[in-house]
Design an enzyme around this catalytic site. Sequence first.
Site, PDB file in Angstrom:
ATOM      1  N   GLU A  32       0.812  -1.210  -0.045  1.00 57.97           N
ATOM      2  CA  GLU A  32       0.003  -0.065   0.145  1.00 57.97           C
ATOM      3  C   GLU A  32       0.861   1.122  -0.117  1.00 57.97           C
ATOM      4  O   GLU A  32       1.820   1.427   0.799  1.00 57.97           O
ATOM      5  CB  GLU A  32      -0.990  -0.009   1.209  1.00 57.97           C
ATOM      6  CG  GLU A  32      -1.887   1.131   1.429  1.00 57.97           C
ATOM      7  CD  GLU A  32      -3.102   1.054   2.199  1.00 57.97           C
ATOM      8  OE1 GLU A  32      -3.318  -0.290   2.357  1.00 57.97           O
ATOM      9  OE2 GLU A  32      -3.887   2.023   2.194  1.00 57.97           O
ATOM     10  N   ASN A  69      -3.243  -1.380   7.864  1.00 55.49           N
ATOM     11  CA  ASN A  69      -4.534  -2.062   7.343  1.00 55.49           C
ATOM     12  C   ASN A  69      -4.230  -3.546   7.501  1.00 55.49           C
ATOM     13  O   ASN A  69      -3.681  -4.258   6.241  1.00 55.49           O
ATOM     14  CB  ASN A  69      -5.014  -1.593   5.937  1.00 55.49           C
ATOM     15  CG  ASN A  69      -5.172  -0.026   5.868  1.00 55.49           C
ATOM     16  OD1 ASN A  69      -5.743   0.501   6.916  1.00 55.49           O
ATOM     17  ND2 ASN A  69      -4.934   0.629   5.004  1.00 55.49           N
ATOM     18  N   GLU A 107     -10.473   4.615   8.989  1.00 56.45           N
ATOM     19  CA  GLU A 107     -10.716   4.034   7.758  1.00 56.45           C
ATOM     20  C   GLU A 107     -11.033   2.740   7.580  1.00 56.45           C
ATOM     21  O   GLU A 107     -10.603   1.967   6.821  1.00 56.45           O
ATOM     22  CB  GLU A 107      -9.187   4.307   6.969  1.00 56.45           C
ATOM     23  CG  GLU A 107      -8.991   5.757   6.939  1.00 56.45           C
ATOM     24  CD  GLU A 107      -7.516   6.103   6.133  1.00 56.45           C
ATOM     25  OE1 GLU A 107      -6.651   4.913   6.023  1.00 56.45           O
ATOM     26  OE2 GLU A 107      -7.442   7.155   5.505  1.00 56.45           O
ATOM     27  N   ARG A 132      -1.994   3.735  16.972  1.00 53.93           N
ATOM     28  CA  ARG A 132      -1.743   4.934  16.127  1.00 53.93           C
ATOM     29  C   ARG A 132      -2.822   6.056  16.452  1.00 53.93           C
ATOM     30  O   ARG A 132      -3.952   5.494  16.738  1.00 53.93           O
ATOM     31  CB  ARG A 132      -1.839   4.539  14.381  1.00 53.93           C
ATOM     32  CG  ARG A 132      -0.770   3.671  13.973  1.00 53.93           C
ATOM     33  CD  ARG A 132      -0.879   3.482  12.856  1.00 53.93           C
ATOM     34  NE  ARG A 132      -0.631   4.201  11.744  1.00 53.93           N
ATOM     35  CZ  ARG A 132      -1.093   4.753  10.622  1.00 53.93           C
ATOM     36  NH1 ARG A 132      -2.484   3.907  10.463  1.00 53.93           N
ATOM     37  NH2 ARG A 132      -0.831   5.224   9.762  1.00 53.93           N
ATOM     38  N   ARG A 164     -11.623  17.306  10.261  1.00 47.39           N
ATOM     39  CA  ARG A 164     -11.032  15.852  10.286  1.00 47.39           C
ATOM     40  C   ARG A 164      -9.516  16.346  11.025  1.00 47.39           C
ATOM     41  O   ARG A 164      -8.958  15.500  11.573  1.00 47.39           O
ATOM     42  CB  ARG A 164     -10.813  15.451   8.885  1.00 47.39           C
ATOM     43  CG  ARG A 164      -9.758  14.392   9.055  1.00 47.39           C
ATOM     44  CD  ARG A 164      -9.447  13.642   7.689  1.00 47.39           C
ATOM     45  NE  ARG A 164      -8.156  13.026   7.494  1.00 47.39           N
ATOM     46  CZ  ARG A 164      -7.759  12.347   6.352  1.00 47.39           C
ATOM     47  NH1 ARG A 164      -8.441  12.567   5.344  1.00 47.39           N
ATOM     48  NH2 ARG A 164      -6.495  11.715   6.374  1.00 47.39           N
ATOM     49  N   LYS A 180       1.007  10.910  13.518  1.00 40.15           N
ATOM     50  CA  LYS A 180       1.922  11.616  12.387  1.00 40.15           C
ATOM     51  C   LYS A 180       2.268  13.103  12.588  1.00 40.15           C
ATOM     52  O   LYS A 180       1.830  13.583  13.282  1.00 40.15           O
ATOM     53  CB  LYS A 180       0.644  11.323  11.056  1.00 40.15           C
ATOM     54  CG  LYS A 180       0.377  10.014  10.748  1.00 40.15           C
ATOM     55  CD  LYS A 180      -0.448   9.986   9.235  1.00 40.15           C
ATOM     56  CE  LYS A 180      -0.647   8.623   8.969  1.00 40.15           C
ATOM     57  NZ  LYS A 180      -1.647   8.642   7.614  1.00 40.15           N
ATOM     58  N   ASP A 203      -2.556  14.320   7.061  1.00 40.37           N
ATOM     59  CA  ASP A 203      -2.355  12.963   6.424  1.00 40.37           C
ATOM     60  C   ASP A 203      -0.844  13.187   5.520  1.00 40.37           C
ATOM     61  O   ASP A 203      -0.906  13.080   4.366  1.00 40.37           O
ATOM     62  CB  ASP A 203      -3.147  12.226   5.659  1.00 40.37           C
ATOM     63  CG  ASP A 203      -3.028  10.996   5.415  1.00 40.37           C
ATOM     64  OD1 ASP A 203      -1.852  10.230   5.791  1.00 40.37           O
ATOM     65  OD2 ASP A 203      -3.803  10.270   4.481  1.00 40.37           O
ATOM     66  N   GLU A 229       3.745   8.858  -0.877  1.00 36.68           N
ATOM     67  CA  GLU A 229       2.294   9.002  -1.348  1.00 36.68           C
ATOM     68  C   GLU A 229       1.830  10.364  -2.092  1.00 36.68           C
ATOM     69  O   GLU A 229       1.180  10.431  -2.920  1.00 36.68           O
ATOM     70  CB  GLU A 229       1.572   8.433  -0.421  1.00 36.68           C
ATOM     71  CG  GLU A 229       0.149   8.540  -0.356  1.00 36.68           C
ATOM     72  CD  GLU A 229      -0.841   8.259   0.884  1.00 36.68           C
ATOM     73  OE1 GLU A 229      -0.021   7.614   1.681  1.00 36.68           O
ATOM     74  OE2 GLU A 229      -1.748   8.205   0.582  1.00 36.68           O
ATOM     75  N   TRP A 237     -12.780  12.916   2.099  1.00 37.67           N
ATOM     76  CA  TRP A 237     -12.016  12.188   0.916  1.00 37.67           C
ATOM     77  C   TRP A 237     -12.241  13.181  -0.391  1.00 37.67           C
ATOM     78  O   TRP A 237     -11.913  12.393  -1.327  1.00 37.67           O
ATOM     79  CB  TRP A 237     -12.355  10.815   0.878  1.00 37.67           C
ATOM     80  CG  TRP A 237     -11.924   9.720   1.989  1.00 37.67           C
ATOM     81  CD1 TRP A 237     -10.911  10.278   3.012  1.00 37.67           C
ATOM     82  CD2 TRP A 237     -11.843   8.505   2.149  1.00 37.67           C
ATOM     83  NE1 TRP A 237     -10.704   9.477   3.902  1.00 37.67           N
ATOM     84  CE2 TRP A 237     -11.313   8.064   3.412  1.00 37.67           C
ATOM     85  CE3 TRP A 237     -12.606   7.486   1.276  1.00 37.67           C
ATOM     86  CZ2 TRP A 237     -11.149   6.633   3.715  1.00 37.67           C
ATOM     87  CZ3 TRP A 237     -12.596   6.068   1.703  1.00 37.67           C
ATOM     88  CH2 TRP A 237     -11.793   5.723   3.027  1.00 37.67           C
TER      89      TRP A 237
END
Length: 725
Positions: free
Chosen positions: A188, A231, A312, A345, A357, A381, A386, A414, A564
């Site tokens: 991922e 995930n 998520e 996390r 968010r 993070k 993100d 990413e 999103w």
Amino acid sequence: MKLSVVMIRTLLFFLILCSIIRSKAEDGYRLWLRYERITNVSLLKNYTRQLTSVHIGKLSPTIQVAVEELQLAIKSMLVKELALTAQVQSGTLLLGTPASTPVIQAMNISEKLRNTGPEGYLIMSTAWNGKKVIVITANTDKGVLYGVFHFIRLIQTQQDISDLNISSAPKIKLRLLNHWDNLDRTVERGYAGFSIWDWHKLPDFIDPRYKDYARANASIGINGTVLTNVNANAWVLTPHYLEKVAALANVFRPYGIRVYLTARFSAPTEIGGLPTADPLNPDVQQWWNKKVREIYNLIPDFGGFLVKANSEGQPGPQNFGRTHAEGANMLARALAPFNGVVMWRAFVYDDKIPDDRAKQAFNEFKPLDGAFLPNVLVQVKNGPIDFQPREPFHPLFGAMPATPLMMEFQITQEYTGFSTHLVYLANQFKECLSSDTYARGEGSTVARVIDGSLHNYPITGMAGVANIGTDRNWTGHHFGQANWYAFGRLAWNHELTAMSVAEEWIRMTFTNELHVVNTIKKLMDSSWETTVNYMTPLGLHHIMGWNHHYGPAPWIQDKHRADWTSVYYHRADEKGLGFDRTPSGSNAVSQYTQRVSEKFGSRLNCPEKFLLWFHHVGWTEQLSSGKTLWEELCLAYYRGAAEVKQMLETWSTLQGKIDDDRYEHVRTMLSIQHKEAIWWRNACVLYFQTFSKMEIPAHLEKPDKPLSYYMQLEFPYAPGIKPKW
Ligand code: GCW
């Protein structure tokens, strides 16, 4: 024409030479551990004179690999074998701990070793019985190994080794890579091929890559690796897979690297046959206790679990009406008897919650401060959304004095151009680490939060989401290696500057030739800011392609989750642009300490790099330059794209100065980056123009395609997409 014997011989010699040179194609596999032969004759003589032999005490698997690495490096850089000697001679390198090496014991350096802790080391030039020697010592074998890698680095970067007095110890205890690798070998957000873990062939087939991976990580002080995606897939906890995990752990152990796994919260129901995974249910606790015992039976130095819960779509304690602390503590209880840790996390947000968010992690976790067991770290993070190209630091840093917070950086790109863009991320990491939270007055930097010095955290950690895959050069882009390298070096010592780390890396990876070093350094230094400019200048964020995150897509709207979409984040309208997070908007600024909140919350004092993160600014409002927001926005996008062109030009001056293979590869990547920077620029400027209704400043070249062209582009097979479970 008749060829003479001499001519034939010469020809043959030439052909053999060519084939040797050819076979040494620089494919990037050797990373920064290339150990190139030193061609400067006086330097070579100098080193050779100072290094004659190596002396070790009791051999352990770690000392064994340390000596092996040293021999490999010296043989290849100095074209010389270091003989193992029992007698100390002039030029002997002494390796070991005082406990394992009587000569080192006799040197009485315990006082000096006191400050180096369990992983630090000393490298000293000294005299022993009138003989000049170099000592690499530590309190543990692992420390010795780190010292050896440091020593090798000195030679790789051509430093003077005649009078060494180095003492080094890591500022952070857990320095981990997080692999988002799936059991089917997809990765991922991975852009360098497939997962290097060959699950199917493990545990019997040990790919030589595993060892090289361990060497590379140990060389930069990384001491743990989470093998699987957050995930998570419960299957990795079944006996069939645990045996494979154990085989990897065996390869990594001598290098001081522990393995960790992601724990899927619903594993007790998915693979354990229980009707629930409720963390307060005694059967569930028992199941995890047993599972953890099983793991430690196979892997005595197993590190612990990393958990993504209730985020998520991942299951978590909230599915059972329990808190994050109750969930984390249940796992912590199972791990505590073995000194294992839980890294829980903080990346949680829910589209059912009608709040910004950016505020949700703080809202969830701040009230839980102090509620976690001592072997839990909360992994945060760097920023509140993100891993965007640029984010302000996460407001949780400084806000949880009673809970060890660890940092999560993203090494894989990413949101910064995948593996075709040259973006040196150490500058991004450093910006975050040096931000002042003011939690305990001035100087309460994020770095001091995570190294534990601000709140006296008993455990500390820093994780980096890995950019490693099966590509021959490991990271897709040759310069992706620099981000892996820099992450490790900064986790060891966050006080290093981004440029000193870059310089080490360039010297080891490309060349010590000063002009080339400086040229590449300059390129790296500005690369992150450049990318921010052509992607998300002035505090814009999350305006990339939907789901795959490839390319610009500020027009994304009307998806099943508002958080999103892009319009959720940029809030463009006919009046202006940006997310109002001041008290008149979402008031996310209130999550920071007063000093910070006042700064970010003030339209005038907010640093312009974060302007649109915190403020909705009118199109015609003036920025500090005196120009309007619209003009500055256009200028930033155009500047970013123009700078990539400049990078390409700068790189082309290096042709012939570095090897052709990597020169050509990077050149091609830079031209892709240039093309994509223009794509970003055009798409974003045209899109935002539909709101500002203003002209692109006259001196700037106009986009050659209409907005509709950019909007219809689709990339169903972009790499690294999140799998659908
Ligand atoms: O950045 C987002 C990614 C997801 C990732 C998630 C996370 C592993 O788009 O792919 O999931 O963050 O950090 O959990």
